[in-house]
Design an enzyme around this catalytic site. Structure first.
Site, PDB file in Angstrom:
ATOM      1  NE  ARG A  60      48.726  39.648  35.678  1.00  0.00           N
ATOM      2  CZ  ARG A  60      49.692  38.960  36.290  1.00  0.00           C
ATOM      3  NH1 ARG A  60      50.065  39.282  37.517  1.00  0.00           N
ATOM      4  NH2 ARG A  60      50.316  37.986  35.654  1.00  0.00           N
TER       5      ARG A  60
ATOM      6  CG  HIS B   6      46.161  35.916  36.894  1.00  0.00           C
ATOM      7  ND1 HIS B   6      45.951  36.390  35.624  1.00  0.00           N
ATOM      8  CD2 HIS B   6      45.248  34.932  37.079  1.00  0.00           C
ATOM      9  CE1 HIS B   6      44.958  35.727  35.056  1.00  0.00           C
ATOM     10  NE2 HIS B   6      44.502  34.842  35.922  1.00  0.00           N
TER      11      HIS B   6
ATOM     12  CE1 TYR C 161      53.902  36.422  37.311  1.00  0.00           C
ATOM     13  CE2 TYR C 161      53.131  34.841  38.951  1.00  0.00           C
ATOM     14  CZ  TYR C 161      52.927  35.979  38.196  1.00  0.00           C
ATOM     15  OH  TYR C 161      51.741  36.680  38.310  1.00  0.00           O
TER      16      TYR C 161
END
Length: 362
Positions: A256, A260, A269
């Site tokens: 990805r 998200h 992150y």
């Protein structure tokens, strides 16, 4: 069908070079020049749909979107492997699967605009609407496949989910049930490396496909950025399902590359440098190089495909902006397949509440 799980199946290298794998090559002998160009077109159009939907969300036209940037090959390859009567059970990110199964692009944003419980009639295209409850589609796909088998239908189902969903009980229960009753379902895990903000290495100390082996389900890993390999591997698994040989677990290794969802900030992150290697494996660029090596993709083909993708995106934008808000009573429509007295009571209570509010405001 247990392949070497340490080395995912690959038929096209990132530089476009073809890899010879006879056991999988035989599954795609029908894929000639026209079919290869069609696969590339689906990749390009799917990405264009995705980028347009992200732009619509940023502009306030839809409330949320789950981008699929980087996962196009996993979705297009697997969806193109499905037979018309097969049924796909998706999560909330399989926009390319829906597109390849014939869902009109203008319906893809309906639910995300917040004006409908769903976007399309699943029975018309044999693909479900987005499943927001993580992992629930695994149970639905398993149950549907078992019911179809009991009815004598030679079909397969496929359940799409991400690596994060493998930590959910629904997927575990679905795999256990499918293994026990040899259900014709394909569990298709898109291992995109991140379960929201946590890396896959945190939730699984071994390859995710190893979990399937523990249930007695044949497993295989495939390069999820290689549309041809995904097509071949998924065809093999679907064939097993239709012939009554039971479930198969496919782990498509992909990434990805975006957030998200559009409410997520991946820079919190993961570092941008973490994506550099994955960008070099871009599924669209890989297919473009592959076609170029075969003189199948010149400037005319590129411009034609790009124009087609832009037309689809423009139609998606026009349709989304034109979507009107439904009446409040629509909230109670289609909750059950048939009329239900409880829903009738709740609908009337809601109408009374709205009338009371009109009186208060006056």
């Amino acid at each position: 069908m247990i392949d070497n799980l340490d080395y995912p199946v690959q038929l096209i290298q990132p530089n476009g070079a073809r890899v010879c794998r006879p056991e999988f090559d035989r599954l795609i002998t029908d894929i000639g020049p026209d079919e290869l160009l069609s696969l590339y077109r689906d990749l390009v159009v799917s990405r264009r749909i995705d980028t347009e939907a992200v732009a619509l969300q940023r502009q306030g036209e839809i409330g949320l979107w789950a981008p699929m940037l980087g996962q196009e090959a996993a979705q297009v390859g697997s969806a193109r492997a499905l037979a018309p009567d097969d049924f796909a059970f998706t999560s909330y990110r399989e926009h390319a699967v829906a597109y390849c199964r014939g869902v009109p692009p203008e319906l893809l944003t309906t639910m995300w605009r917040g004006i409908s419980h769903s976007g399309w009639d699943p029975e018309q295209v044999n693909v479900t609407n987005p499943a927001i409850v993580v992992g629930s589609q695994g149970l639905h796909a398993t149950g549907y496949a078992l019911g179809a088998h009991l009815d004598g239908a030679e079909i397969a189902t496929i359940a799409y989910f991400g690596d994060g969903a493998t930590s959910q009980g629904d997927i575990a229960e679905a795999m256990g049930f499918a293994a026990s009753f040899r259900v014709g379902v394909v569990f298709f895990c898109q291992n995109n490396q991140w379960a929201i903000s946590e890396p896959v290495s945190l939730q699984s100390r071994t390859p995710i496909s190893h979990r399937a082996i523990g249930y007695g389900i044949p497993a295989i890993r495939v390069d999820g950025n290689d549309v041809l390999a995904v097509l071949a591997v998924t065809r093999s698994a679907l064939n097993r399902a239709r012939e009554g040989s039971g479930p198969t677990f496919i782990e498509a290794i992909t990434c990805r590359m975006g957030p998200h969802t559009t409410s997520d900030d991946p820079s919190r992150y993961r570092a941008d440098t973490d994506m550099s290697e994955w960008r070099s494996r871009d599924p669209l660029e890989r297919m473009r190089l592959f076609l170029g090596r075969r003189d199948l993709l010149g400037e005319n083909e590129l411009s034609t495909i790009a124009a087609a993708a832009d037309d689809v995106a423009a139609g998606l934008r026009r349709a989304t902006i034109a979507l009107a808000d439904p009446p409040p009573s629509a909230l109670f429509d289609h909750v059950y397949a048939e009329a239900h007295p409880l829903i009738d009571v709740e609908r009337e209570e809601h109408r009374a509440y709205l009338r009371s509010m009109e009186g208060a405001s006056s």
